[in-house]
Design a protein around this motif. Structure first.
Motif, PDB file in Angstrom:
ATOM      1  N   CYS A   1       8.530  -9.410   0.043  1.00  0.00           N
ATOM      2  CA  CYS A   1       7.359  -9.438  -0.840  1.00  0.00           C
ATOM      3  C   CYS A   1       7.622  -8.623  -2.100  1.00  0.00           C
ATOM      4  N   PRO A   2       8.188  -9.240  -3.117  1.00  0.00           N
ATOM      5  CA  PRO A   2       8.344  -8.542  -4.392  1.00  0.00           C
ATOM      6  C   PRO A   2       7.022  -8.444  -5.139  1.00  0.00           C
ATOM      7  N   GLY A   3       6.966  -7.537  -6.110  1.00  0.00           N
ATOM      8  CA  GLY A   3       5.799  -7.461  -6.988  1.00  0.00           C
ATOM      9  C   GLY A   3       4.616  -6.719  -6.413  1.00  0.00           C
ATOM     10  N   VAL A   4       4.847  -5.611  -5.696  1.00  0.00           N
ATOM     11  CA  VAL A   4       3.725  -4.891  -5.080  1.00  0.00           C
ATOM     12  C   VAL A   4       3.213  -3.751  -5.959  1.00  0.00           C
ATOM     13  N   GLY A   5       3.533  -3.797  -7.270  1.00  0.00           N
ATOM     14  CA  GLY A   5       2.977  -2.843  -8.221  1.00  0.00           C
ATOM     15  C   GLY A   5       1.945  -3.521  -9.107  1.00  0.00           C
ATOM     16  N   PHE A   6       1.747  -2.976 -10.298  1.00  0.00           N
ATOM     17  CA  PHE A   6       0.838  -3.641 -11.233  1.00  0.00           C
ATOM     18  C   PHE A   6       1.301  -5.073 -11.486  1.00  0.00           C
ATOM     19  N   ASP A   7       2.596  -5.255 -11.514  1.00  0.00           N
ATOM     20  CA  ASP A   7       3.167  -6.601 -11.510  1.00  0.00           C
ATOM     21  C   ASP A   7       3.408  -6.954 -10.029  1.00  0.00           C
ATOM     22  N   VAL A   8       2.590  -7.727  -9.358  1.00  0.00           N
ATOM     23  CA  VAL A   8       1.543  -8.570  -9.867  1.00  0.00           C
ATOM     24  C   VAL A   8       0.246  -8.415  -9.068  1.00  0.00           C
ATOM     25  N   VAL A   9       0.062  -7.256  -8.435  1.00  0.00           N
ATOM     26  CA  VAL A   9      -1.041  -7.109  -7.480  1.00  0.00           C
ATOM     27  C   VAL A   9      -2.406  -7.481  -8.067  1.00  0.00           C
ATOM     28  N   PRO A  10      -2.856  -6.877  -9.176  1.00  0.00           N
ATOM     29  CA  PRO A  10      -4.221  -7.188  -9.624  1.00  0.00           C
ATOM     30  C   PRO A  10      -4.396  -8.631 -10.075  1.00  0.00           C
TER      31      PRO A  10
ATOM     32  N   LEU B   1      -7.084  -6.650  -1.991  1.00  0.00           N
ATOM     33  CA  LEU B   1      -6.142  -5.535  -2.079  1.00  0.00           C
ATOM     34  C   LEU B   1      -6.420  -4.665  -3.292  1.00  0.00           C
ATOM     35  N   VAL B   2      -6.560  -5.258  -4.473  1.00  0.00           N
ATOM     36  CA  VAL B   2      -6.742  -4.455  -5.680  1.00  0.00           C
ATOM     37  C   VAL B   2      -8.034  -3.646  -5.627  1.00  0.00           C
ATOM     38  N   SER B   3      -9.087  -4.206  -5.055  1.00  0.00           N
ATOM     39  CA  SER B   3     -10.376  -3.518  -5.016  1.00  0.00           C
ATOM     40  C   SER B   3     -10.390  -2.355  -4.034  1.00  0.00           C
ATOM     41  N   ARG B   4      -9.425  -2.319  -3.132  1.00  0.00           N
ATOM     42  CA  ARG B   4      -9.326  -1.214  -2.182  1.00  0.00           C
ATOM     43  C   ARG B   4      -8.565  -0.027  -2.752  1.00  0.00           C
ATOM     44  N   LEU B   5      -7.955  -0.189  -3.911  1.00  0.00           N
ATOM     45  CA  LEU B   5      -7.138   0.874  -4.474  1.00  0.00           C
ATOM     46  C   LEU B   5      -7.995   1.896  -5.220  1.00  0.00           C
TER      47      LEU B   5
END
Length: 363
Positions: free
Chosen positions: A131-140, A345-349
């Motif tokens: 699972c690449p991209g687990v930062g700002f790119d591209v989580v939100p 996911l993004v809303s839980r951060l």
């Protein structure tokens, strides 16, 4: 060579731990009571950080297959933070598949996301998650895309974007230089298409008032399609008319930008001039993330979420996915973040709002 540290002292690793973002993640991990192995290719840079944080370390390059496999043997998971990912992701993915370790990274590079999708069968067979991209790119943006797909299942067009005032880290800036030579990227009719830089411009209210925006070759051109199957995808950022003109002028010299010596010169200047935002800058720089889905009948649905700055979100998102996978270790296959963890996911951060939807009648 392999560095010091008992490989069984911890079950997961941060590779590239002394880079700008890798170090932020390592420090936050320790603050949360987590004990990752810190890894990278420079002992000189790695040892002081590992000593300060009281963590084991491993020193190894990615160009030696045996060395990489030996280094990650016994790891349940690797969080890969060493770019450029167009060069470093593939050898680390392959090592994780061989050694049975989950693979995560913080890339935003389309080529890496596309390659990850080709590894789905191998990941299933190996019993690991890629699972690449687990930062700002591209989580939100991935979470916004999944939310819009649920709200408008027959969507045919998807536009995504973000409005951030954060300065770039050296690694992000160097990746952007590579991207200039490759031109713009969008998805048309289900296929990734090469287009000129700043191919389209439009007015968008990302959440802080309407602004002129231009298309960019962002990772969602790959990942949002995997998450939603919407065949037409574009990604936007705010840009002044002057910037758009300048970027479009760069289309004329793109072949030059791809030359090796030009890339090396530009990256050397970045290394000397860019240091990334400090603690105060990160605290002051929130981000609006926006998306719009449209169906064949002209119905539109928009979504917006407000988050902390891009680097702070990368830290918390990456660790959220690390903890999720360590608690759900029996998962396997190739995923995007929203498909792996869920559209919320993004809303839980920390510091993120809920995703707000707004529907528009047929134009």
């Amino acid at each position: 060579m392999i560095g010091t540290g008992n490989k069984h002292a911890s079950s997961w690793m941060i590779y590239g731990a002394y880079g700008y973002t890798g170090e932020l993640i390592a420090r936050e991990a320790v603050a949360r009571g987590l004990k990752p192995v810190l890894a990278g290719r420079s002992r000189e840079k790695l040892e002081p950080l590992a000593r300060e944080l009281g963590l084991p370390l491993k020193v190894f390059e990615l160009n030696d297959t045996t060395q990489v496999s030996d280094a990650i043997a016994g790891m349940d998971l690797v969080l890969h933070c060493a770019g450029p990912f167009s060069v470093t992701a593939q050898p680390m993915m392959e090592a994780c598949l061989r050694e049975g370790a989950h693979y995560l990274d913080i890339t935003g590079e389309i080529s890496v996301f596309e390659h990850a999708q080709t590894l789905h069968a191998q990941a299933l067979a190996a019993g690991v998650v890629i699972c690449p991209g687990v930062g700002f790119d591209v989580v939100p943006t991935d979470c916004v895309a999944a939310t819009l797909k649920a709200a408008l299942p027959d969507a045919t067009h998807l536009a995504l974007g973000f409005d951030s005032l954060s300065r770039m880290s050296p690694g992000t800036a160097k990746t952007s230089v590579e991207g200039l030579a490759q031109g713009g990227k969008v998805r048309i009719g289900g296929q990734i298409a090469s287009v000129p830089l700043a191919w389209k411009r439009r007015r968008i209210n990302f959440g802080d008032g309407e602004k002129t925006a231009m298309t960019i070759p962002w990772g969602d051109v790959s990942t949002a399609f995997q998450t939603t199957a919407i065949p037409n995808i574009e990604v936007y950022i705010p840009a002044s008319e002057r910037m758009i003109r300048s970027v479009r002028m760069a289309n004329g010299i793109r072949p030059l930008l791809g030359l090796g010596w030009v890339q090396r010169w530009l990256k050397a200047r970045i290394g000397k001039q860019i240091s990334g935002p400090d603690d105060r800058d990160r605290a002051d720089r929130g981000t609006w993330v926006w998306g719009e889905a449209r169906n064949a009948a002209g119905k539109r649905v928009e979504a917006r979420v407000h988050t902390v700055n891009v680097y702070s979100l990368t830290v918390t998102a990456a660790l959220e996915v690390v903890c999720y996978l360590r608690a759900n270790a029996d998962m396997s296959g190739s995923y995007t973040p929203a498909r792996l963890v869920g559209a919320d996911l993004v809303s839980r951060l920390p510091g993120s709002s809920q995703i707000i939807l707004s529907e528009h009648a047929v134009d």
